[in-house]
Write an enzyme that holds these catalytic residues in place. Structure first.
Site, mmCIF file in Angstrom:
data_model
loop_
_atom_site.group_PDB
_atom_site.id
_atom_site.type_symbol
_atom_site.label_atom_id
_atom_site.label_comp_id
_atom_site.label_asym_id
_atom_site.label_seq_id
_atom_site.Cartn_x
_atom_site.Cartn_y
_atom_site.Cartn_z
ATOM 1 N N GLU A 80 -1.583 1.750 6.871
ATOM 2 C CA GLU A 80 -0.718 1.984 8.113
ATOM 3 C C GLU A 80 -1.473 2.536 9.234
ATOM 4 O O GLU A 80 -0.838 3.054 9.940
ATOM 5 C CB GLU A 80 0.284 2.370 7.342
ATOM 6 C CG GLU A 80 0.484 3.917 6.997
ATOM 7 C CD GLU A 80 1.719 4.352 6.541
ATOM 8 O OE1 GLU A 80 2.249 4.212 5.464
ATOM 9 O OE2 GLU A 80 2.566 4.951 7.645
ATOM 10 N N CYS A 112 2.926 2.638 2.638
ATOM 11 C CA CYS A 112 1.683 3.237 1.527
ATOM 12 C C CYS A 112 1.377 2.209 0.575
ATOM 13 O O CYS A 112 0.464 2.750 -0.327
ATOM 14 C CB CYS A 112 2.403 4.482 0.802
ATOM 15 S SG CYS A 112 2.915 5.694 2.149
ATOM 16 N N HIS A 234 2.293 6.468 -6.868
ATOM 17 C CA HIS A 234 2.019 6.965 -5.594
ATOM 18 C C HIS A 234 2.602 8.274 -5.390
ATOM 19 O O HIS A 234 3.699 8.718 -6.198
ATOM 20 C CB HIS A 234 3.127 6.031 -4.804
ATOM 21 C CG HIS A 234 2.916 6.536 -3.329
ATOM 22 N ND1 HIS A 234 1.770 6.568 -2.647
ATOM 23 C CD2 HIS A 234 4.172 6.683 -2.437
ATOM 24 C CE1 HIS A 234 2.275 7.189 -1.358
ATOM 25 N NE2 HIS A 234 3.378 7.111 -1.309
#
Lengths: 348, 382, 150
Positions: A80, A112, A234
Site C-alpha cells: 500500500e 495490508c 496479520h
C-alpha cells in the site's frame, strides 16, 4: 504439488522504540507497550522503499530456490506504499532481479493483504501451468499519522515467495480468500496519512475476516487447530493476533515463531508474509503451517502449507528473519524518525 | 614554431563581486591587458570558462566577449576543461601564435559563480556524472578520497593539510586582488567546519567571481608592446581517467606528472630550475599532490613543504605566491590565466611585496576535475 | 535526470553489469566499449558480485541539493572480487566507522529522486558486511573465493 520454491525477507536496520514515540506525544510508554504489545518498529531510510525491500527479499528467495531468474514467468508486488502512484514497482524489481523481459508483472493493492493477494495469484498461475515459477512479494513502508495509535506500529519491511510446481520447500495444501466491503481503514488520493474507524477496525473488520477465513480453510481441509505446528496472523499490533489466535483455539506456542511484530512493527503487506518467512526459517519436514492475512477494506487470505525436507537444506542460503530482527540495528530519535519519514516540511 | 611572449596582463579582484556580471568581469580584465599594451585590435581571442551555461545560463562566450570588448568580428571561442579551462585557453592561444596563424591573441578566463546556482552541483559536473555525481559525490568528497589515499600511503596528516592553507594565506595577505587577504592559523583551519572528511572549510578554495587576461604575440614583435616580455618556453597538457575508480594510483596525479614532464622537456629545463610556481590548490591536498607530481618535492615529502617554509616566500621554491586558489580565490575558468598573470608579474619584477628575487623561470600548473586534465606552462623572464 | 539517460544505465545500475576485456582481462564498471588498459574492443558482459571491500572513504558533510537531508553520509570506493571498482555511499552504519579494508555487501537502494514529481533513480549502496551466520556466511565466503580465483 505446487508450493514455495524459495522465500526471503528484508527488514530495514533502523529502529525507533515505542517509548521514544510515546515521549514525543506526552503519553505513558508503559501503557502503550502493554496495550499494543509493541517494543520497537523498523524505520526505513531515505534510500529504502517498497521496491528496494522487494529486491532484497526477492534476491534471497531466488538464492534459496536456486532458480535462474530467467525462469520466473510472473512477478507481483503487493503494497500500500508503492513508490509511484502510476508506474509499477514490479518492473523495477524484475529488472533488478534479472527477471524478464518475457514475464507478467503487476502491482497489487489491498491494504495490508496485498502481499498474500500476490501470493494467491502467483500460486494459481503456477498450479494452472501457465508459468513455471511466479514470484510474489508483500512489502511496505507505510506511514502512521503523528500522535495516532498507528504511529506506534506502522513500519517497513517485506517478504518474497517464489512459487513453483516441483520440489517446493513448502507445499501449499489449500488457500481461500474471504472478502466483504468494510470501510474500516482507508486513504484517499492525495492524502499523506491513512485514516481509520478507531474501534470499528477490531470486531467487524480484523476479527471477523481473520476468523472467517481461518474457519473456512479449516473446514475445507478437515484440519483442526491442534494439527498445526505453526500459525501466523496479520499483525497490526502485538495484541490482535494473539487474541484472534486464542479465540480460534490456537496456543501461544503455535503463534510464537511467526509473531514478529513486537520488535518489527506492522509492515502492512509484509506483516503476515514476514511471519511466514520466520516460520519457514525453523519449520521441520511435514510440519503444518497456517497463515491468515488481513487487509482493511476488507478481506483475508488464508493458506495451509506443509514444510518439506528440502527446507532444511536450503534455508541457510539467505539471512533469517531473526538475524534481521535481532542483528545489527540502529536506534533513532523521534526527530530523526520524522526526518526519514518526511514528516518535516521542507522547500522543494 | 615561433617563440611566443606574454606582453601584458590584467585581472579583476577575485571575490563575491555582486556588482559585476560575467561580461563586466571579462571586459575589466581584458581591457586592463589591452590598455597596458597600448593595443586596440586583436587577431583572435580564447575565453577560458567552465560553466557559464550552468551558472548564468550563458553559452557562446567567444562572440559575446568579443562583442562586449568592442572587438566584434574577431575570431573568438570559449575553451573548456573544467577548472583547467584558463590554462587550456592560454595553451590554445599560444598555439595560434606559435604556428603563425595570428600575431596578437588574447587568452582570458572568466567565471561568475555567485548568481544563485547550486555551486556544489555545477562543480560536480567536472567529475564523472554517471558514476560519481549520480551517487552523491561532491568535489570536496572526491578530493577527500584522494587525501585519504595520500594519508594512507605517505602518512600525511590533517595538520600537513592545514599548513598549506596557512602558507597560502600568508602570501594572499600581500595580494590586493585576493579574495581573502588575511592570515590564518593552523588552529583556525583545524577547527573550521567539516566539508568532507578530512577536508574542512578552510582546506577548500572559495566560490569566487573574477577574470584574468594575458596578451600574446610572437617574441620578435614583443617590443611593440612592452620592454619586458615574458617568454612561454613550455606548454603541455595531459589527461587521465575521469573517475577516481579508474585511476592507477589515487594518491598520485598522473596527468600532472605527464604534463609537467612534457613541459620541462619542451622548455629544456628540469624541476630544480623552477624559481617560482603557481599550482592548483583547489583543496590543500591538491597542492601537496601537485608539487610531488611535478618533481618539485620528493614523493611522500610534499606534505612537509608548507610547514617548513620551503614553499613559502623566502623558501627554497615559493609556491602560490599569489595566495593560491585558497586565498586569492578560484573563479574556475579564470584561474589558469590568473596563474600566468602572477608569473608575469614575478618574471617582470612587478610582484611588489610578493616578489621572488631574480626569478627567471616560473611554472604554472592548472588542473581540471580531480586531475583528469592538467596543463602546465613554463615561462622565462627576459 | 532525463528518462532516456536513466533507462540506458539500468543494466549497470540495477544488475551491476560490467565488461571484462577479452584480451587483457581488465574489468570495467560501468561497461566500456574500448578497454581502458589495452584498447581492445573484445568485451564480455559480466555481473559483479554483490560484495566487496572499501578502498578509500570519506564522509560528505556538505552535500548537493538532491542529497540535502541525507548528509552526513559516507562515500567510498569499493572493489568487488572481480577487481572492478565503483563509487558508492555506505549506508546503515555510523559514517565515521567506515574505513579502508572493510568488507561490505552491495544492496539495491533508492539513490535519488528527481524532485517531487520526477522519476525515482535506483542503484546500489554498500552496507557493512554483517555476519550472516551459519551456512549463509560460509556460502558467502565460498562465493568470494570462487570469484576472486575465476
Amino acid at each position: 504439488m505446487a508450493g514455495i520454491a524459495g522465500y526471503g525477507a528484508f527488514i530495514p536496520r533502523r529502529r525507533i522504540t515505542t517509548e521514544e514515540i510515546a515521549r514525543q506525544w506526552g503519553k505513558d510508554p508503559g501503557t502503550i507497550q502493554r496495550g499494543l504489545l509493541l517494543k520497537e518498529k523498523s524505520v526505513p531510510g531515505f534510500d529504502e522503499d517498497t521496491i528496494t525491500i522487494s529486491v532484497a527479499a526477492g534476491r534471497s528467495a531466488l538464492a534459496r530456490a536456486g532458480v535462474s531468474p530467467s525462469k520466473v514467468g510472473a512477478l507481483y508486488i503487493g503494497s500500500e506504499s508503492h513508490p509511484y502512484a502510476v508506474k509499477p514497482s514490479g518492473t523495477v524489481v524484475a529488472e533488478a532481479l534479472g527477471i524478464g523481459p518475457e514475464v507478467h508483472v503487476a502491482d497489487f493493492e489491498f491494504a495490508c493483504k496485498a502481499g498474500t493477494e500476490a501470493m494467491f495469484v502467483a500460486l494459481a498461475l503456477v498450479e494452472s501451468g501457465r508459468v513455471d515459477y511466479a514470484l510474489a512479494v508483500g512489502a511496505d513502508t507505510s506511514q502512521g499519522a503523528p500522535d495516532d495509535a498507528l504511529e506506534f506500529s506502522a513500519s517497513a519491511g517485506g517478504a518474497a515467495f517464489l512459487f513453483g510446481r516441483d520440489d517446493p520447500l513448502a507445499e501449499v495444501v489449500e488457500t481461500i480468500s474471504f472478502t466483504t466491503d468494510t470501510p474500516d481503514f482507508w486513504r484517499r488520493e492525495g492524502e499523506f496519512y491513512p485514516r481509520h474507524g478507531g474501534r470499528f477496525t477490531g470486531e467487524p473488520a480484523y476479527f471477523k475476516h481473520v476468523s472467517a477465513a481461518t474457519s473456512r480453510i479449516l473446514e475445507k481441509t478437515g484440519l483442526k487447530p491442534a494439527d498445526f505446528r505453526f500459525v501466523v496472523f496479520h499483525m497490526p499490533n502485538g495484541k490482535f493476533p494473539l487474541s484472534v489466535g486464542k479465540s480460534l483455539g490456537f496456543t501461544r506456542e503455535q503463534m510464537d515463531t511467526g509473531w514478529v511484530v513486537p520488535t518489527m512493527g506492522n509492515t502492512y503487506s509484509g506483516s503476515s508474509p514476514t511471519g511466514l518467512a520466520a516460520v519457514l526459517d525453523v519449520a521441520d519436514e511435514d510440519e503444518l503451517i497456517l497463515i491468515t492475512s488481513f487487509g482493511s477494506g476488507a478481506g483475508s487470505d488464508s493458506f495451509v502449507l506443509r514444510a518439506t525436507g528440502l527446507l532444511r537444506q536450503r534455508r541457510g542460503l539467505a539471512p533469517s528473519v531473526r538475524s534481521m530482527l535481532d542483528g545489527p540495528r540502529r536506534y533513532v530519535s523521534y526527530g530523526e524518525y520524522a526526518k526519514y519519514r518526511e514528516k518535516i516540511i521542507v522547500n522543494e | 614554431m615561433r617563440e611566443v611572449a606574454i606582453v601584458a596582463a590584467g585581472m579583476t579582484r577575485f571575490g563575491e563581486l555582486w556588482d559585476a556580471s560575467l561580461r563586466d568581469l571579462f571586459v575589466e580584465a581584458a581591457q586592463q591587458a589591452l590598455t597596458t599594451a597600448g593595443v586596440d585590435r586583436l587577431d583572435a581571442m580564447y575565453v577560458g570558462n567552465m560553466s557559464a551555461g550552468q551558472f548564468v545560463g550563458q553559452e557562446h562566450l567567444g562572440p559575446l566577449m568579443a562583442d562586449h570588448l568592442g572587438m566584434g568580428g574577431v575570431p573568438a571561442v570559449r575553451v573548456e576543461s573544467a577548472c583547467a579551462s584558463g590554462g587550456v585557453a592560454l595553451r590554445t592561444a599560444f598555439m595560434e601564435v606559435a604556428c603563425g596563424g595570428s600575431d596578437l591573441v588574447l587568452a582570458a578566463g572568466v567565471e561568475k559563480m555567485t548568481d544563485g546556482a547550486d555551486v556544489t552541483e555545477v562543480l560536480a559536473t567536472a567529475s564523472d556524472q554517471e558514476t560519481e555525481v549520480y551517487q552523491g559525490a561532491t568535489f570536496p568528497g572526491l578530493y577527500a578520497l584522494i587525501a585519504r589515499a595520500h594519508m594512507a600511503a605517505h602518512g600525511t596528516t590533517e595538520e600537513d593539510l592545514a599548513w598549506v592553507s596557512v602558507k597560502n594565506h600568508g602570501h594572499g595577505v600581500l595580494n590586493e586582488n585576493a579574495q581573502f587577504p588575511r592570515e590564518l592559523t593552523v588552529d583556525q583551519v583545524l577547527s573550521s567546519a567539516l566539508v568532507s572528511e578530512p577536508l574542512r572549510l578552510l582546506n577548500c578554495s572559495p566560490v569566487s567571481d573574477g577574470a584574468a587576461a594575458v596578451l600574446l604575440c610572437p617574441l620578435d614583435q614583443a617590443s611593440q608592446y612592452t620592454d619586458r616580455p615574458v617568454v612561454i618556453r613550455g606548454t603541455a597538457m595531459a589527461t587521465d581517467s575521469m573517475a577516481l575508480t579508474d585511476r592507477r594510483d589515487m594518491a598520485f596525479l598522473d596527468a600532472v606528472a605527464a604534463a609537467g614532464a612534457r613541459a620541462y622537456q619542451m622548455a629544456g629545463i628540469g624541476p630544480e630550475q623552477v624559481d617560482v610556481a603557481e599550482v592548483h590548490d583547489c583543496f590543500s591536498i591538491a597542492e601537496i599532490c601537485c608539487i610531488e607530481a611535478l618533481g618539485l618535492a620528493p614523493l611522500g615529502e610534499g606534505r612537509h613543504c608548507a610547514r617548513t617554509g620551503e614553499t613559502a616566500l623566502g623558501g627554497r621554491l615559493p609556491v602560490n605566491t599569489s595566495g593560491g586558489l585558497k586565498s586569492k580565490g578560484h573563479p574556475v575558468g579564470a584561474t589558469g590565466v590568473a596563474q600566468a598573470v602572477e608569473l608575469f608579474e614575478q618574471l617582470t619584477g612587478g610582484a611588489g611585496e610578493r616578489q621572488v628575487a631574480d626569478a627567471e623561470f616560473g611554472l604554472a600548473q592548472n588542473m581540471g576535475g580531480t586531475g583528469a586534465s592538467s596543463v602546465v606552462h613554463i615561462l622565462q623572464a627576459t | 535526470m532525463p528518462s532516456p539517460r536513466y533507462w540506458r544505465e539500468i543494466p549497470s545500475r540495477y544488475r551491476l553489469e560490467a565488461t571484462r576485456c577479452g584480451d587483457c582481462g581488465r574489468v570495467s564498471y560501468p561497461p566500456r566499449r574500448i578497454c581502458f588498459a589495452c584498447r581492445s574492443t573484445a568485451a564480455e558482459t559480466i555481473e559483479l558480485s554483490h560484495e566487496g571491500r572499501v578502498v578509500a572513504s570519506t564522509v560528505v558533510h556538505v552535500p548537493p541539493d538532491a542529497f540535502l537531508m541525507e548528509a552526513p553520509y559516507a562515500l567510498a570506493i569499493v572493489e568487488t572480487p572481480e577487481g572492478a571498482r565503483m563509487m558508492v555511499q555506505v549506508a546503515d552504519c555510523d559514517p565515521a566507522s567506515v574505513e579502508a579494508g572493510m568488507s561490505v555487501a552491495l544492496e539495491f537502494r533508492l539513490i535519488r529522486k528527481e524532485g517531487k514529481g520526477g522519476i525515482l533513480c535506483y542503484g546500489h549502496k554498500a552496507v557493512p558486511a554483517y555476519p550472516l551466520g551459519g551456512e549463509a556466511e560460509a556460502a558467502r565466503r565460498a562465493r568470494e573465493e570462487e570469484v576472486a580465483h575465476a
